[in-house]
Design an enzyme around this catalytic site. Structure first.
Site, PDB file in Angstrom:
ATOM      1  N   GLY A   9      24.171 143.589  66.552  1.00 56.90           N
ATOM      2  CA  GLY A   9      24.504 142.216  66.192  1.00 56.90           C
ATOM      3  C   GLY A   9      24.637 141.375  67.445  1.00 56.90           C
ATOM      4  O   GLY A   9      23.812 141.487  68.371  1.00 56.90           O
ATOM      5  N   ALA A  10      25.668 140.532  67.486  1.00 59.70           N
ATOM      6  CA  ALA A  10      25.818 139.591  68.594  1.00 59.70           C
ATOM      7  C   ALA A  10      26.023 140.324  69.928  1.00 59.70           C
ATOM      8  O   ALA A  10      25.246 140.145  70.882  1.00 59.70           O
ATOM      9  CB  ALA A  10      26.983 138.647  68.306  1.00 59.70           C
ATOM     10  N   GLY A  12      26.055 143.789  70.539  1.00 55.09           N
ATOM     11  CA  GLY A  12      25.096 144.878  70.745  1.00 55.09           C
ATOM     12  C   GLY A  12      23.709 144.347  71.084  1.00 55.09           C
ATOM     13  O   GLY A  12      23.011 144.889  71.945  1.00 55.09           O
ATOM     14  N   LYS A 204      42.818 141.507  76.459  1.00 53.06           N
ATOM     15  CA  LYS A 204      41.795 140.821  75.656  1.00 53.06           C
ATOM     16  C   LYS A 204      42.320 140.566  74.249  1.00 53.06           C
ATOM     17  O   LYS A 204      42.189 139.469  73.704  1.00 53.06           O
ATOM     18  CB  LYS A 204      40.504 141.665  75.612  1.00 53.06           C
ATOM     19  CG  LYS A 204      39.426 141.143  74.668  1.00 53.06           C
ATOM     20  CD  LYS A 204      38.647 140.000  75.251  1.00 53.06           C
ATOM     21  CE  LYS A 204      37.989 139.070  74.240  1.00 53.06           C
ATOM     22  NZ  LYS A 204      36.867 139.585  73.506  1.00 53.06           N
ATOM     23  N   SER A 273      34.356 135.353  66.402  1.00 51.71           N
ATOM     24  CA  SER A 273      33.531 136.287  65.611  1.00 51.71           C
ATOM     25  C   SER A 273      34.126 136.462  64.214  1.00 51.71           C
ATOM     26  O   SER A 273      33.393 136.662  63.241  1.00 51.71           O
ATOM     27  CB  SER A 273      33.404 137.629  66.332  1.00 51.71           C
ATOM     28  OG  SER A 273      34.666 138.182  66.629  1.00 51.71           O
TER      29      SER A 273
HETATM   30  N1  LIG Z   1      30.675 138.009  68.924  1.00 47.41           N
HETATM   31  C1  LIG Z   1      31.435 137.858  70.000  1.00 47.41           C
HETATM   32  O1  LIG Z   1      31.385 136.830  70.688  1.00 47.41           O
HETATM   33  C2  LIG Z   1      32.359 138.939  70.416  1.00 47.41           C
HETATM   34  C3  LIG Z   1      32.572 140.049  69.622  1.00 47.41           C
HETATM   35  N2  LIG Z   1      33.393 141.046  70.091  1.00 47.41           N
HETATM   36  C4  LIG Z   1      33.614 142.257  69.324  1.00 47.41           C
HETATM   37  O2  LIG Z   1      32.441 143.056  69.401  1.00 47.41           O
HETATM   38  C5  LIG Z   1      32.306 143.859  68.207  1.00 47.41           C
HETATM   39  C6  LIG Z   1      30.956 143.545  67.575  1.00 47.41           C
HETATM   40  O3  LIG Z   1      31.022 142.187  67.168  1.00 47.41           O
HETATM   41  P1  LIG Z   1      29.740 141.296  66.882  1.00 47.41           P
HETATM   42  O4  LIG Z   1      28.628 141.701  67.750  1.00 47.41           O
HETATM   43  O5  LIG Z   1      30.202 139.897  66.903  1.00 47.41           O
HETATM   44  O6  LIG Z   1      29.428 141.733  65.384  1.00 47.41           O
HETATM   45  P2  LIG Z   1      28.129 141.464  64.498  1.00 47.41           P
HETATM   46  O7  LIG Z   1      28.622 141.381  63.099  1.00 47.41           O
HETATM   47  O8  LIG Z   1      27.346 140.346  65.065  1.00 47.41           O
HETATM   48  O9  LIG Z   1      27.291 142.781  64.696  1.00 47.41           O
HETATM   49  C7  LIG Z   1      27.678 143.994  64.156  1.00 47.41           C
HETATM   50  C8  LIG Z   1      26.405 144.733  63.813  1.00 47.41           C
HETATM   51  O10 LIG Z   1      26.756 146.043  63.396  1.00 47.41           O
HETATM   52  C9  LIG Z   1      25.836 146.405  62.395  1.00 47.41           C
HETATM   53  N3  LIG Z   1      26.312 147.529  61.617  1.00 47.41           N
HETATM   54  C10 LIG Z   1      27.479 147.652  60.954  1.00 47.41           C
HETATM   55  N4  LIG Z   1      27.530 148.848  60.341  1.00 47.41           N
HETATM   56  C11 LIG Z   1      26.369 149.480  60.625  1.00 47.41           C
HETATM   57  C12 LIG Z   1      25.823 150.746  60.265  1.00 47.41           C
HETATM   58  N5  LIG Z   1      26.476 151.600  59.484  1.00 47.41           N
HETATM   59  N6  LIG Z   1      24.601 151.068  60.731  1.00 47.41           N
HETATM   60  C13 LIG Z   1      23.903 150.209  61.516  1.00 47.41           C
HETATM   61  N7  LIG Z   1      24.367 148.996  61.889  1.00 47.41           N
HETATM   62  C14 LIG Z   1      25.584 148.644  61.444  1.00 47.41           C
HETATM   63  C15 LIG Z   1      25.706 145.150  61.567  1.00 47.41           C
HETATM   64  O11 LIG Z   1      24.564 145.242  60.780  1.00 47.41           O
HETATM   65  P3  LIG Z   1      24.457 144.572  59.332  1.00 47.41           P
HETATM   66  O12 LIG Z   1      24.199 143.114  59.611  1.00 47.41           O
HETATM   67  O13 LIG Z   1      23.332 145.291  58.728  1.00 47.41           O
HETATM   68  O14 LIG Z   1      25.782 144.787  58.648  1.00 47.41           O
HETATM   69  C16 LIG Z   1      25.612 144.098  62.672  1.00 47.41           C
HETATM   70  O15 LIG Z   1      24.275 143.923  63.073  1.00 47.41           O
HETATM   71  C17 LIG Z   1      33.489 143.477  67.328  1.00 47.41           C
HETATM   72  O16 LIG Z   1      34.537 144.382  67.537  1.00 47.41           O
HETATM   73  C18 LIG Z   1      33.871 142.074  67.840  1.00 47.41           C
HETATM   74  O17 LIG Z   1      35.217 141.737  67.600  1.00 47.41           O
HETATM   75  C19 LIG Z   1      33.960 140.996  71.333  1.00 47.41           C
HETATM   76  C20 LIG Z   1      33.791 139.897  72.121  1.00 47.41           C
HETATM   77  C21 LIG Z   1      33.009 138.777  71.723  1.00 47.41           C
HETATM   78  C1  LIG Z   2      34.671 135.096  71.808  1.00 46.20           C
HETATM   79  C2  LIG Z   2      36.079 135.596  71.633  1.00 46.20           C
HETATM   80  C3  LIG Z   2      36.694 135.768  72.983  1.00 46.20           C
HETATM   81  C4  LIG Z   2      37.004 134.638  70.897  1.00 46.20           C
HETATM   82  O1  LIG Z   2      38.307 135.027  70.824  1.00 46.20           O
HETATM   83  C5  LIG Z   2      35.994 136.842  70.854  1.00 46.20           C
HETATM   84  O2  LIG Z   2      36.271 137.891  71.357  1.00 46.20           O
HETATM   85  C6  LIG Z   2      35.645 136.789  69.417  1.00 46.20           C
HETATM   86  O3  LIG Z   2      35.102 135.780  68.961  1.00 46.20           O
HETATM   87  O4  LIG Z   2      35.907 137.780  68.746  1.00 46.20           O
END
Ligand SMILES: NC(=O)C1=CN([C@@H]2O[C@H](COP(=O)(O)OP(=O)(O)OC[C@H]3O[C@@H](n4cnc5c(N)ncnc54)[C@H](OP(=O)(O)O)[C@@H]3O)[C@@H](O)[C@H]2O)C=CC1
Ligand SMILES: CC(C)(CO)C(=O)C(=O)O
Length: 324
Positions: A9-10, A12, A204, A273
């Site tokens: 997702g975002a 990864g 964080k 997020s």
């Molecule tokens: N976005 C941000 O700015 C930030 C996020 N984070 C943290 O990072 C982590 C990831 O967040 P984020 O990237 O935003 O999340 P997203 O929802 O954007 O991405 C998560 C991904 O995981 C996939 N997924 C879930 N379950 C499975 C599975 N069983 N098999 C394969 N793929 C799977 C989802 O696919 P599907 O769409 O098919 O469900 C989706 O593509 C979280 O803990 C978040 O809090 C930390 C800092 C910043």
């Molecule tokens: C981008 C940020 C820092 C906001 O708190 C985050 O970690 C999220 O959206 O989950």
């Protein structure tokens, strides 16, 4: 080196695209529309200076991708149990699972010492399945200080920040963590090594545990939350409780809540997020970000009236909307 992203997702997708563009073979274990998009377009990352693309081997079958040297695990905390079968197929005895996730992780008290050493949290890993599938020795903690989103499955938008902090759960200084940080550095991340990764996780979390649920409660972007005196007074009171808990478990926070809020402001973030998930009708990551803090508070005897209120209100609202 074989690297696979599970959770494209975002976060990864951001890490995967940059590693692949830097010439590191980086596959993806994905499903549904994300898998279809990765197969059609490869990694896609929209950055300020344009669209970065790179080829990817993407599959929904761990056996096709095989055992990896590194798995970047970037699913939402509540999605982890359902991702375990896929994850275990990618892990061998020498695989490093880089857990690039927010909140209190399942490995938090493994090898860290202090009053909660070895403790499993019901809010994070209720039946111990996660710890059993991904042992702490296979895990590298990763604190993600950046902001990203997906505008459509497989297309990542970078909003700000590139900082990743890596560390061993047992706080040792390891070659694998230094090598990973160096690799991420070549992919354009500000990658740092920490021998106190739990403290970095807590710091964080100190921001996310209020900003994320408050954004869901109010529907507000981060700038609006940060500009609201009354809302921030509530957030800072909850953060004060978490700071007290941090002091008891070996994660003291050296800053005032006001200073932490400035860090969030500088990230230039719009929607957290958790707000992105709520708006899309997806489950929210409440247990690892708020429930776990409350649970640890109870373990070490710190009253948490503000955190309780935040959890109760957000949880009820989310239940009513079918997000929890
Ligand atoms: N976005 C941000 O700015 C930030 C996020 N984070 C943290 O990072 C982590 C990831 O967040 P984020 O990237 O935003 O999340 P997203 O929802 O954007 O991405 C998560 C991904 O995981 C996939 N997924 C879930 N379950 C499975 C599975 N069983 N098999 C394969 N793929 C799977 C989802 O696919 P599907 O769409 O098919 O469900 C989706 O593509 C979280 O803990 C978040 O809090 C930390 C800092 C910043
Ligand atoms: C981008 C940020 C820092 C906001 O708190 C985050 O970690 C999220 O959206 O989950």
């Amino acid at each position: 080196m074989r690297i696979c992203v599970l959770g494209a997702g975002a976060v990864g997708g951001f890490i995967g695209a940059r590693l692949a563009a830097a010439g590191v073979e980086t596959s993806a274990l994905a499903r549904g529309e994300t898998l279809a998009s990765l197969r059609k377009h490869g990694w896609r990352l929209q950055q300020q200076d344009g669209l970065l693309t790179a080829p990817v081997l993407a599959s929904d079958d761990a056996a096709e991708l095989g055992v990896q040297d590194v798995v970047v695990l970037a699913v939402k905390a509540h999605a982890l149990p359902s991702a375990l079968p896929a994850l275990t197929g990618l892990i061998g005895p020498d695989t490093a699972v880089v857990a690039a996730m927010n909140g209190v992780p399942w490995w938090f008290f493994e090898g860290f010492g202090g009053p909660c050493e070895g403790r499993r949290l019901a809010s994070v890993d209720p039946d111990g399945r996660i710890a059993a599938a991904v042992p702490a020795r296979s895990t590298v903690g990763c604190v993600v200080h950046l902001s990203a989103s997906t505008s459509e499955p497989g297309l990542v938008q970078h909003h700000g920040g590139t900082r990743l902090i890596l560390g061993e759960p047992d706080t040792s200084d390891s070659a694998r963590v230094r090598e990973l940080a160096a690799l991420l550095g070549t992919a354009g991340f500000q990658a740092e090594v920490s021998t106190e990764i739990q403290r970095q996780v807590w710091y964080k979390l100190w921001g996310n545990m209020t900003m994320n649920p408050v954004s869901v409660l109010t529907g507000a972007t981060a700038d609006l939350i940060l500009d609201d005196e009354l809302v921030m007074a509530f957030c800072h009171a909850a953060m004060q409780e978490a700071s007290e808990i941090g002091g008891r478990i070996g994660c003291p926070v050296a800053e005032r809540p006001e200073d932490r809020s400035q860090v969030t402001r500088r990230l230039g973030l719009s929607r957290t997020s958790m707000l992105q998930d709520a708006e899309a009708g997806r489950p929210i990551e409440l247990d690892a970000l708020v429930g776990a803090v409350r649970e640890i508070g109870a373990l070490v005897g710190v009253p948490t009236p503000h955190i309780d209120a935040l959890l109760g209100l957000t949880r009820l609202g989310a239940r009513v909307r079918g997000l929890y």
